[in-house]
Enzyme design. Structure first.
Site, PDB file in Angstrom:
ATOM      1  N   SER A  21     -14.984   2.666   1.357  1.00 34.10           N
ATOM      2  CA  SER A  21     -13.588   2.969   1.663  1.00 34.10           C
ATOM      3  C   SER A  21     -13.439   3.575   3.056  1.00 34.10           C
ATOM      4  CB  SER A  21     -13.039   3.882   0.566  1.00 34.10           C
ATOM      5  OG  SER A  21     -11.660   3.746   0.529  1.00 34.10           O
ATOM      6  N   LYS A  30     -15.100   2.159   6.695  1.00 36.62           N
ATOM      7  CA  LYS A  30     -14.561   1.938   8.045  1.00 36.62           C
ATOM      8  C   LYS A  30     -15.516   2.592   9.053  1.00 36.62           C
ATOM      9  CE  LYS A  30      -9.966   3.098   6.051  1.00 36.62           C
ATOM     10  NZ  LYS A  30      -9.494   2.008   5.280  1.00 36.62           N
ATOM     11  N   TRP A  47      -4.931  -2.892  -2.492  1.00 35.85           N
ATOM     12  CA  TRP A  47      -4.642  -2.018  -1.342  1.00 35.85           C
ATOM     13  C   TRP A  47      -5.578  -2.330  -0.172  1.00 35.85           C
ATOM     14  CZ3 TRP A  47      -0.618   0.345   0.148  1.00 35.85           C
ATOM     15  CH2 TRP A  47      -0.650   1.466   0.989  1.00 35.85           C
ATOM     16  N   HIS A  70     -11.074  -0.258  -7.120  1.00 38.24           N
ATOM     17  CA  HIS A  70     -11.658   0.353  -5.923  1.00 38.24           C
ATOM     18  C   HIS A  70     -12.763   1.332  -6.337  1.00 38.24           C
ATOM     19  CE1 HIS A  70     -11.179   1.664  -1.750  1.00 38.24           C
ATOM     20  NE2 HIS A  70     -11.165   2.935  -2.137  1.00 38.24           N
TER      21      HIS A  70
END
Ligand code: GTR
Length: 401
Positions: A231, A235, A322, A373
């Site tokens: 998550s 990044k 998302w 997720h």
């Protein structure tokens, strides 16, 4: 590029230079196009990390060969940084399979969200002394609380070590005007520029400091250090992998918007939403692209292309709208031409695979895990399978025999 039915995206071409010339050789990629893309991400998305020299030192706080009933070596190391009168300490937790006593082992390096003590229920793990998210206080009550995301015994049993640090040691995850963490250590107050680094870049910097440590530890195989993140840490892992080519394998787990997902699709989280909710994550310039993704000089497939020719793995989850699973898959696809330039197979798939059928044919791995997720034991299994393929190409599937 980007001629998916119903989604005509006009994406920047990884193999076309800023002046419009085609990039047709590995040399032109390495010398021209790759540095161009890296600079664009620094200027417009993550911000520039300062190159300020730092006094650094690492201190072994404790070590035992008796962790996990003798199956593992545990080390806790303080990575200390000094600039003027300011100091910063990153507390690194390492678990290495016992086999590391006779030969170096490959390692997964990653940042955790809530403290090293949440990774595994081992009473010897030090508790963070700084800020932790409110839901994880008092810290002592959360030993092993995130164990489902970090299956330590399973990772060690397959011959891999784990090197993890709490992201909050590097930069606490809230907007404080860039005073605390490494921003405070390296920044000059009131002198931030539109392209000064945000928190994602700070975390990526921290991952590189973990890499620096790994290179000093003879029980770690220096050529097989992976950077992995879930998550928001996904990044950071991608940006660390782009900025620091010492990472041999780069893994993004459900990194989504401004990670592995294409921004121009505007599916799930958008550039505006992420900048509004997390004003500290990116550089100020990135806000120019709120609701104007098409004006970005990059898109996230270019970030993925910066990992080439090293192996890259992107994973999505079927209920994680998302993070735009399809946007993550397509970013892998559009990064492929750079792998092809190196004579390597990319992901080698045109359509998104069915859930739980990993694509491990080439240098870009991908899977869509069924479910929400998260970072799960299934994801780890896939990562270790893929790492084995690339780290032990002779067909050895295990590293602990
Ligand atoms: C969400 C954020 C995502 C992702 C996620 C996470 O709130 O919108 O970009 O980073 O947090 O880190 O779990």
């Amino acid at each position: 590029m980007g001629e998916e039915p119903g989604q005509e995206l006009s994406l920047p071409d990884p193999l076309q230079s800023a002046d419009g010339r085609p990039i047709a050789s590995v040399e032109a990629w390495q010398r021209q196009r790759r540095p161009q893309i890296l600079t664009l991400f620094r200027e417009h998305v993550y911000g520039r990390s300062p190159e300020t020299p730092l006094e650094t030192q690492s201190q072994l706080l404790e070590m035992t060969a008796d962790a996990l009933g003798g199956k593992a070596i545990r080390k806790q190391v303080a990575l200390q940084f000094k600039s003027g009168d300011s100091r910063l300490t990153i507390n690194l937790l390492l678990y290495l399979p016992a086999a590391a006593q006779s030969r170096p082992v490959p390692v997964f390096s990653l940042l955790n969200f809530n403290g090293n003590h949440t990774v595994y229920p081992d009473r010897a793990i030090r508790i963070p002394t700084g800020w932790v998210p409110e839901e994880f206080r008092p810290a002592e009550a959360f030993r092993g609380a995130r164990g489902d995301s970090y299956p330590v015994p399973g990772i060690l049993a397959r011959g891999y070590g784990l090197a993890t640090a709490y992201a909050g040691d590097i930069d606490p995850d809230f907007d404080d005007g860039f005073k605390n963490g490494v921003h405070g250590l390296l920044g000059v107050p009131g002198q931030r520029q539109p392209d000064s680094w945000g928190t994602i870049a700070a975390w990526a910097w921290g991952l590189s400091r973990i890499m620096d440590y790994c290179l000093t530890d003879d029980q770690i195989d220096h050529r097989r250090v992976t950077v992995l993140g879930h998550s928001r840490m996904g990044k950071a892992a991608l940006w660390a992998g782009a900025e620091d080519s010492r990472f041999a394998l780069v893994i993004s787990n459900n990194s989504g918007c401004s990670g592995a997902a294409l921004s121009r699709r505007r599916q799930g989280e958008s550039v505006k939403v992420i900048n509004d909710r997390f004003p500290h994550w990116f550089c100020q310039n990135y806000r120019q692209y709120n609701d104007r993704e098409e004006a970005l000089p990059v898109d996230q497939h270019l970030l993925l292309s910066l990992i080439a020719p090293r192996p890259l793995y992107v994973a999505s989850a079927s209920q994680d709208d998302w993070a735009d699973p399809e946007g993550e898959f397509l970013a892998c696809r559009y990064a492929e031409p750079v792998y092809h330039l190196f004579g390597l197979k990319g992901m080698d798939a045109v359509r998104m695979p069915a859930p739980d059928t990993p694509l491990h044919h080439g240098h870009i791995g991908y899977h869509l895990r069924s479910g929400p997720h998260g970072l799960t034991a299934y994801d780890w299994r896939c990562y270790i399978d893929f790492a084995n393929t690339h780290f032990h190409p002779a067909g050895k599937t295990k590293t602990n025999e």
